[in-house]
Design a protein around this motif. Structure first.
Motif, PDB file in Angstrom:
ATOM      1  N   SER A 164      -2.983 -61.736  91.472  1.00 40.39           N
ATOM      2  CA  SER A 164      -3.104 -61.342  90.296  1.00 40.39           C
ATOM      3  C   SER A 164      -4.450 -61.274  89.596  1.00 40.39           C
ATOM      4  CB  SER A 164      -2.154 -62.136  89.302  1.00 40.39           C
ATOM      5  OG  SER A 164      -2.811 -63.676  89.263  1.00 40.39           O
ATOM      6  N   ALA A 165      -4.699 -60.547  88.520  1.00 34.51           N
ATOM      7  CA  ALA A 165      -5.904 -60.435  88.136  1.00 34.51           C
ATOM      8  C   ALA A 165      -6.634 -61.991  87.559  1.00 34.51           C
ATOM      9  CB  ALA A 165      -5.902 -59.622  86.754  1.00 34.51           C
ATOM     10  N   ASN A 166      -5.609 -62.744  87.129  1.00 34.91           N
ATOM     11  CA  ASN A 166      -6.241 -63.964  87.026  1.00 34.91           C
ATOM     12  C   ASN A 166      -6.833 -65.027  88.143  1.00 34.91           C
ATOM     13  OD1 ASN A 166      -6.379 -66.591  84.991  1.00 34.91           O
ATOM     14  ND2 ASN A 166      -4.991 -67.220  86.673  1.00 34.91           N
ATOM     15  N   TYR A 167      -6.047 -64.473  89.196  1.00 35.93           N
ATOM     16  CA  TYR A 167      -6.695 -65.130  90.390  1.00 35.93           C
ATOM     17  C   TYR A 167      -8.019 -64.758  90.768  1.00 35.93           C
ATOM     18  CZ  TYR A 167      -7.118 -65.779  95.719  1.00 35.93           C
ATOM     19  OH  TYR A 167      -7.732 -66.058  96.773  1.00 35.93           O
ATOM     20  N   ALA A 168      -8.337 -63.477  90.620  1.00 37.99           N
ATOM     21  CA  ALA A 168      -9.617 -63.051  90.827  1.00 37.99           C
ATOM     22  C   ALA A 168     -10.757 -63.998  89.721  1.00 37.99           C
ATOM     23  CB  ALA A 168      -9.692 -61.498  90.674  1.00 37.99           C
ATOM     24  N   VAL A 169     -10.402 -63.868  88.758  1.00 37.67           N
ATOM     25  CA  VAL A 169     -11.216 -64.587  87.562  1.00 37.67           C
ATOM     26  C   VAL A 169     -11.429 -65.965  87.866  1.00 37.67           C
ATOM     27  CG1 VAL A 169     -11.402 -65.329  85.191  1.00 37.67           C
ATOM     28  CG2 VAL A 169     -10.319 -63.250  85.651  1.00 37.67           C
ATOM     29  N   VAL A 170     -10.587 -66.555  88.199  1.00 42.89           N
ATOM     30  CA  VAL A 170     -10.922 -67.999  88.690  1.00 42.89           C
ATOM     31  C   VAL A 170     -11.538 -68.160  89.999  1.00 42.89           C
ATOM     32  CG1 VAL A 170      -9.505 -70.319  89.684  1.00 42.89           C
ATOM     33  CG2 VAL A 170      -8.495 -68.945  87.765  1.00 42.89           C
ATOM     34  N   TYR A 171     -11.321 -67.246  90.876  1.00 44.56           N
ATOM     35  CA  TYR A 171     -12.178 -67.331  92.260  1.00 44.56           C
ATOM     36  C   TYR A 171     -13.511 -66.923  92.122  1.00 44.56           C
ATOM     37  CZ  TYR A 171      -8.406 -69.329  95.341  1.00 44.56           C
ATOM     38  OH  TYR A 171      -7.625 -70.245  95.937  1.00 44.56           O
ATOM     39  N   ASP A 172     -13.681 -66.032  90.998  1.00 43.81           N
ATOM     40  CA  ASP A 172     -15.106 -65.469  90.715  1.00 43.81           C
ATOM     41  C   ASP A 172     -15.911 -66.614  90.305  1.00 43.81           C
ATOM     42  OD1 ASP A 172     -14.510 -62.797  91.823  1.00 43.81           O
ATOM     43  OD2 ASP A 172     -14.559 -62.047  89.823  1.00 43.81           O
ATOM     44  N   ALA A 173     -15.293 -67.366  89.534  1.00 41.60           N
ATOM     45  CA  ALA A 173     -15.943 -68.661  88.742  1.00 41.60           C
ATOM     46  C   ALA A 173     -16.511 -69.375  89.864  1.00 41.60           C
ATOM     47  CB  ALA A 173     -14.991 -69.172  87.811  1.00 41.60           C
ATOM     48  N   ILE A 174     -15.612 -69.680  90.883  1.00 41.07           N
ATOM     49  CA  ILE A 174     -15.746 -70.723  91.996  1.00 41.07           C
ATOM     50  C   ILE A 174     -16.912 -70.116  92.735  1.00 41.07           C
ATOM     51  CG2 ILE A 174     -14.994 -71.672  94.132  1.00 41.07           C
ATOM     52  CD1 ILE A 174     -12.227 -71.665  92.905  1.00 41.07           C
ATOM     53  N   MET A 175     -17.120 -68.768  92.980  1.00 42.83           N
ATOM     54  CA  MET A 175     -18.051 -68.200  93.982  1.00 42.83           C
ATOM     55  C   MET A 175     -19.130 -68.361  92.892  1.00 42.83           C
ATOM     56  SD  MET A 175     -16.493 -68.080  96.621  1.00 42.83           S
ATOM     57  CE  MET A 175     -18.010 -67.249  97.575  1.00 42.83           C
ATOM     58  N   LYS A 176     -19.344 -68.254  91.945  1.00 43.25           N
ATOM     59  CA  LYS A 176     -20.290 -68.408  91.080  1.00 43.25           C
ATOM     60  C   LYS A 176     -21.126 -69.594  91.262  1.00 43.25           C
ATOM     61  CE  LYS A 176     -19.662 -64.610  87.828  1.00 43.25           C
ATOM     62  NZ  LYS A 176     -19.153 -64.338  86.409  1.00 43.25           N
ATOM     63  N   HIS A 177     -20.286 -70.793  91.284  1.00 39.85           N
ATOM     64  CA  HIS A 177     -20.904 -72.097  91.382  1.00 39.85           C
ATOM     65  C   HIS A 177     -21.174 -72.198  92.959  1.00 39.85           C
ATOM     66  CE1 HIS A 177     -19.962 -73.852  87.736  1.00 39.85           C
ATOM     67  NE2 HIS A 177     -18.834 -73.600  87.670  1.00 39.85           N
TER      68      HIS A 177
END
Length: 296
Positions: free
Chosen positions: A13-26
């Motif tokens: 889902s779109a929410n999946y990408a948002v959460v994992y994008d935050a992780i990858m930024k960290h």
């Protein structure tokens, strides 16, 4: 790591990408801070220990960090299935979620909310609409994305029938008398499609007006430090309180099997279900007081 994430994102889902994008930024910031490249086999027990300290220094809450670590471990686990090189020690980190400050509303409180008469004319109709929609959520165990999109077509032969947005499964919930009355009040077209931010903002105002001002003290870890806060109950109520209240009250009746309630809430394990519902010691004592164990 980015390649693994991209493969998974195509099916999520779109929410999946948002959460994992935050992780990858960290992860990218960690990589830049310590001048190191992060690959799938870089995710070791030692790396995760250091990464947890980095996240604490970002002043993140403990449960947010736990969520990030679990998702990173899941990503590495999936990478190994894609035949990427991984270090098996990534799975050695075992973190536990803290109890949250989520509250639930008892059936007495829900009844009090349902029958409350708004005396001030200012936005009275708008307050009633938000209150009524919230009560529907409190008696169906649906998520906001589902109870806020109900129409008269979802009311079928004494049941709420709905395909859930998040999990894409069909649920069938018996209709509570209050819900029937709300459907009738709005001629089947109950309040819907309210922006969740608007809904939550005015829901708190309504709960404060009704007088749900019990003091609640809770603690959480943020930035590696324990923080203790005391709030009034209305401050902690949100759109999701409805679903949590429904699940908790269903369980407290003592008449419904846990697995039956889980069919409505979508929880896959009893462990997650019991972590989700809210029971105080007093609630538990009351629910078991009539058991044969406590009789002669």
């Amino acid at each position: 790591m980015h390649e693994v994430l991209e493969k998974r994102s195509r099916r999520k889902s779109a929410n999946y990408a948002v959460v994992y994008d935050a992780i990858m930024k960290h992860i990218d910031q960690f990589s830049e801070l310590y001048d190191c490249d992060i690959f799938t086999n870089s995710i070791t027990e030692e790396f995760l220990d250091d990464f947890i300290i980095y996240l604490e220094n970002q002043n993140l809450r403990h449960n947010t960090i736990v969520g990030y670590i679990l998702k990173i471990q899941s990503m590495v686990r999936k990478a190994s299935q894609y035949n990427y090189a991984v270090d098996s020690t990534y799975d050695e980190i075992d973190m536990r979620l803290e109890e949250t400050n989520e509250v639930f509303l008892s059936m007495n409180e829900i009844t009090r909310i349902y029958y409350y008469k708004f005396t001030k004319q200012d936005k009275r109709k708008a307050k009633e609409r938000i209150r009524d929609l919230f009560v529907v959520g409190c008696l169906t165990a649906l998520r906001y994305s589902d109870y806020s999109t109900l129409t008269k077509d979802n009311l079928q032969n004494g049941y709420i029938v709905k395909r859930t947005k998040k999990t894409n499964v069909d649920v069938k919930v018996p209709v509570h008398d209050y819900v029937k009355e709300i459907f009738a009040k709005y001629s089947g077209n109950i309040p819907s499609e309210l922006c969740i931010q608007y809904f939550n903002k005015y829901l708190k105002i309504i709960m404060r007006e009704i007088g749900l001002n019990d003091k609640i003290t809770f603690s959480y870890t943020q930035g590696g430090k324990l923080v203790t806060v005391t709030s009034e109950k209305w401050e902690l109520i949100s759109s999701h309180t409805a679903r949590r209240s429904a699940a908790t009250n269903m369980y407290l009746t003592g008449r419904m099997k846990t697995l039956e309630i889980m069919k409505l809430t979508g929880h896959r394990t009893e462990q997650n279900f019991f972590r989700y519902i809210r029971l105080t010691g007093e609630d538990t004592a009351r629910s078991i007081s009539g058991d044969m164990f406590f009789r002669k």
